[in-house]
Design an enzyme around this catalytic site. Sequence first.
Site, PDB file in Angstrom:
ATOM      1  N   GLU A   1      19.892  56.748 -63.259  1.00 41.53           N
ATOM      2  CA  GLU A   1      19.379  55.681 -62.422  1.00 41.53           C
ATOM      3  C   GLU A   1      18.097  55.145 -63.041  1.00 41.53           C
ATOM      4  O   GLU A   1      17.231  55.913 -63.461  1.00 41.53           O
ATOM      5  CB  GLU A   1      19.128  56.196 -61.006  1.00 41.53           C
ATOM      6  CG  GLU A   1      20.422  56.513 -60.297  1.00 41.53           C
ATOM      7  CD  GLU A   1      20.236  57.006 -58.876  1.00 41.53           C
ATOM      8  OE1 GLU A   1      21.076  56.688 -58.042  1.00 41.53           O
ATOM      9  OE2 GLU A   1      19.242  57.696 -58.596  1.00 41.53           O
TER      10      GLU A   1
ATOM     11  N   CYS B   1      11.018  51.989 -64.462  1.00 45.18           N
ATOM     12  CA  CYS B   1      10.944  53.449 -64.553  1.00 45.18           C
ATOM     13  C   CYS B   1      12.188  53.941 -65.273  1.00 45.18           C
ATOM     14  O   CYS B   1      13.301  53.765 -64.801  1.00 45.18           O
ATOM     15  CB  CYS B   1      10.874  54.022 -63.142  1.00 45.18           C
ATOM     16  SG  CYS B   1      10.875  55.815 -63.098  1.00 45.18           S
TER      17      CYS B   1
ATOM     18  N   CYS C   1      17.625  68.049 -65.767  1.00 41.47           N
ATOM     19  CA  CYS C   1      16.359  68.516 -66.338  1.00 41.47           C
ATOM     20  C   CYS C   1      16.327  70.028 -66.298  1.00 41.47           C
ATOM     21  O   CYS C   1      16.758  70.640 -65.324  1.00 41.47           O
ATOM     22  CB  CYS C   1      15.181  67.955 -65.538  1.00 41.47           C
ATOM     23  SG  CYS C   1      13.571  68.452 -66.194  1.00 41.47           S
TER      24      CYS C   1
ATOM     25  N   CYS D   1      11.666  72.207 -61.426  1.00 42.17           N
ATOM     26  CA  CYS D   1      10.649  72.187 -60.378  1.00 42.17           C
ATOM     27  C   CYS D   1      11.351  72.263 -59.018  1.00 42.17           C
ATOM     28  O   CYS D   1      12.358  71.590 -58.808  1.00 42.17           O
ATOM     29  CB  CYS D   1       9.811  70.910 -60.451  1.00 42.17           C
ATOM     30  SG  CYS D   1       9.034  70.690 -62.063  1.00 42.17           S
TER      31      CYS D   1
ATOM     32  N   CYS E   1      12.064  69.007 -56.849  1.00 39.25           N
ATOM     33  CA  CYS E   1      12.630  67.814 -57.500  1.00 39.25           C
ATOM     34  C   CYS E   1      14.150  67.829 -57.485  1.00 39.25           C
ATOM     35  O   CYS E   1      14.779  68.814 -57.887  1.00 39.25           O
ATOM     36  CB  CYS E   1      12.119  67.734 -58.936  1.00 39.25           C
ATOM     37  SG  CYS E   1      12.856  66.395 -59.885  1.00 39.25           S
TER      38      CYS E   1
ATOM     39  N   CYS F   1      10.276  58.456 -56.180  1.00 38.25           N
ATOM     40  CA  CYS F   1      10.071  59.625 -57.044  1.00 38.25           C
ATOM     41  C   CYS F   1      10.828  60.829 -56.526  1.00 38.25           C
ATOM     42  O   CYS F   1      10.762  61.152 -55.350  1.00 38.25           O
ATOM     43  CB  CYS F   1       8.599  60.034 -57.065  1.00 38.25           C
ATOM     44  SG  CYS F   1       7.561  58.869 -57.854  1.00 38.25           S
TER      45      CYS F   1
HETATM   46  N1  SAH Z   1       9.637  65.197 -65.833  1.00 36.31           N
HETATM   47  C1  SAH Z   1       8.476  64.385 -65.784  1.00 36.31           C
HETATM   48  C2  SAH Z   1       8.756  62.944 -65.421  1.00 36.31           C
HETATM   49  C3  SAH Z   1       9.766  62.692 -64.338  1.00 36.31           C
HETATM   50  S1  SAH Z   1       9.371  63.188 -62.719  1.00 36.31           S
HETATM   51  C4  SAH Z   1       7.459  64.983 -64.832  1.00 36.31           C
HETATM   52  O1  SAH Z   1       7.800  65.902 -64.103  1.00 36.31           O
HETATM   53  O2  SAH Z   1       6.325  64.531 -64.874  1.00 36.31           O
HETATM   54  C5  SAH Z   1       8.233  61.932 -62.178  1.00 36.31           C
HETATM   55  C6  SAH Z   1       7.317  62.359 -61.040  1.00 36.31           C
HETATM   56  O3  SAH Z   1       8.047  62.512 -59.805  1.00 36.31           O
HETATM   57  C7  SAH Z   1       6.640  63.693 -61.295  1.00 36.31           C
HETATM   58  O4  SAH Z   1       5.261  63.641 -61.065  1.00 36.31           O
HETATM   59  C8  SAH Z   1       7.344  64.581 -60.304  1.00 36.31           C
HETATM   60  O5  SAH Z   1       6.578  65.691 -60.000  1.00 36.31           O
HETATM   61  C9  SAH Z   1       7.569  63.655 -59.144  1.00 36.31           C
HETATM   62  N2  SAH Z   1       8.513  64.158 -58.144  1.00 36.31           N
HETATM   63  C10 SAH Z   1       9.551  64.988 -58.334  1.00 36.31           C
HETATM   64  N3  SAH Z   1      10.165  65.259 -57.161  1.00 36.31           N
HETATM   65  C11 SAH Z   1       9.516  64.575 -56.208  1.00 36.31           C
HETATM   66  C12 SAH Z   1       9.677  64.432 -54.796  1.00 36.31           C
HETATM   67  N4  SAH Z   1      10.672  65.037 -54.138  1.00 36.31           N
HETATM   68  N5  SAH Z   1       8.818  63.635 -54.141  1.00 36.31           N
HETATM   69  C13 SAH Z   1       7.827  62.984 -54.797  1.00 36.31           C
HETATM   70  N6  SAH Z   1       7.626  63.077 -56.120  1.00 36.31           N
HETATM   71  C14 SAH Z   1       8.452  63.865 -56.832  1.00 36.31           C
HETATM   72 FE1  SF4 Z   2      12.126  67.866 -64.445  1.00 40.30          FE
HETATM   73 FE2  SF4 Z   2      11.870  66.955 -61.961  1.00 40.30          FE
HETATM   74 FE3  SF4 Z   2      10.196  68.821 -62.863  1.00 40.30          FE
HETATM   75 FE4  SF4 Z   2      10.026  66.309 -63.806  1.00 40.30          FE
HETATM   76  S1  SF4 Z   2       9.641  66.973 -61.702  1.00 40.30           S
HETATM   77  S2  SF4 Z   2       9.998  68.209 -65.005  1.00 40.30           S
HETATM   78  S3  SF4 Z   2      12.197  65.736 -63.769  1.00 40.30           S
HETATM   79  S4  SF4 Z   2      12.391  69.071 -62.590  1.00 40.30           S
END
Ligand code: SAH
Ligand code: SF4
Length: 351
Positions: free
Chosen positions: A90, A103, A110, A114, A117, A343
């Site tokens: 996406e 974006c 990934c 995390c 996420c 995000c």
């Molecule tokens: N992998 C990279 C870039 C993609 S994620 C990273 O982690 O930085 C982009 C942003 O979205 C990151 O700051 C991540 O922590 C945030 N993010 C992930 N899950 C989210 C959620 N459920 N709500 C809000 N932000 C989120």
């Molecule tokens: Fe991967 Fe999501 Fe963590 Fe970014 S926030 S590093 S996309 S698992």
Amino acid sequence: MDNLIGLDKLELQSILAELGEKPFRAKQIWHLIYNQGKTDINDFTTLSKSLREKLSKHFTVKRPEIIKELTSTDKTRKWLLGFDDKRKVETVYIPEDDRGAVCISTQIGCAVGCTFCNTGSQKLERNLNTAEIVSQFMTARDSYGEWPSPIDETRYLSNIVVMGMGEPLHNLKNTIKALKILTDGDGIAISKRRITLSTSGITPHITTIAKEVGCKLALSLHAPNNEIRDHIMPINKKYPLEGVLDACKEYQKITGGRQYITFEYLMLKGINDKPEHAREIAKEIKKRKIGAKFNLIPFNPWSGCDYQTSPKSTIIKFSQILESEGFAAPIRVSKGQDIMAACGQLKSKNQ
Ligand code: SAH
Ligand code: SF4
């Protein structure tokens, strides 16, 4: 058939040499692809017919397939894009008055995992190649008809954030190659000051981006210490906070010292949102004299994830403490929620 999109100028030159052509044609072809936005080699009318024919035998300038396009009530637009192997990503455009950011994603799934996420809950399927990364931006441009590239100041699609699916520093080579095409004056020609790469903190590669690209850096911090960060971002066990922050300082030095590092901080109720957490992280950053600002992100819920976002009052308090410590700490307004484009809500499966 191979794609001409995503080749660097040297690669293109050697292909041209094999076809018996002069190297300067590479720049000309880049202009047709990245400035004019041509989607068909037959429309490369500044080239001879015979070269066009030779090129079309082996190459395309193909974009990913647009499986779905949705526009939110707040004008955020999201595309579900399909690649040759039927895998999907996406891509989102987030408008702000007369300009905005696209974006883009660097991986399908990934491996960082995390816990907050949605992408991270999906495992890594594969890296995107350079063409797939660059063409996400090009598809967004197609959608708004922004070809040939307008000069910087008048562009609607003015910025890029590498904040979609995946960890860009786990796909370092292709991400750097893509960013070079996006920033090259003969390529997409977006200034490196208008590009922000976000990473979860793959320490050894952070300064590589500073040296090779020099775009803006956003660091997904999300916690004030190793104990909390280990818990919500397992990657922290491999690359602990101290090393990540040191690398951010180094990044700033390499890129000339004036560019601020953005620390993204997700507000998770009862986990990382206490006043002492704000003071603790401020201290770590001040200790290293990192020029920084925060971006406080309310957690976007998704089904299957138990976290809750911190209450508004808690987030405001957190922001005020950071500000009293000398950091800008705006609270991010989430866009495109009605189309699941915010995000952490992007996913590769079209469920
Ligand atoms: N992998 C990279 C870039 C993609 S994620 C990273 O982690 O930085 C982009 C942003 O979205 C990151 O700051 C991540 O922590 C945030 N993010 C992930 N899950 C989210 C959620 N459920 N709500 C809000 N932000 C989120
Ligand atoms: Fe991967 Fe999501 Fe963590 Fe970014 S926030 S590093 S996309 S698992």
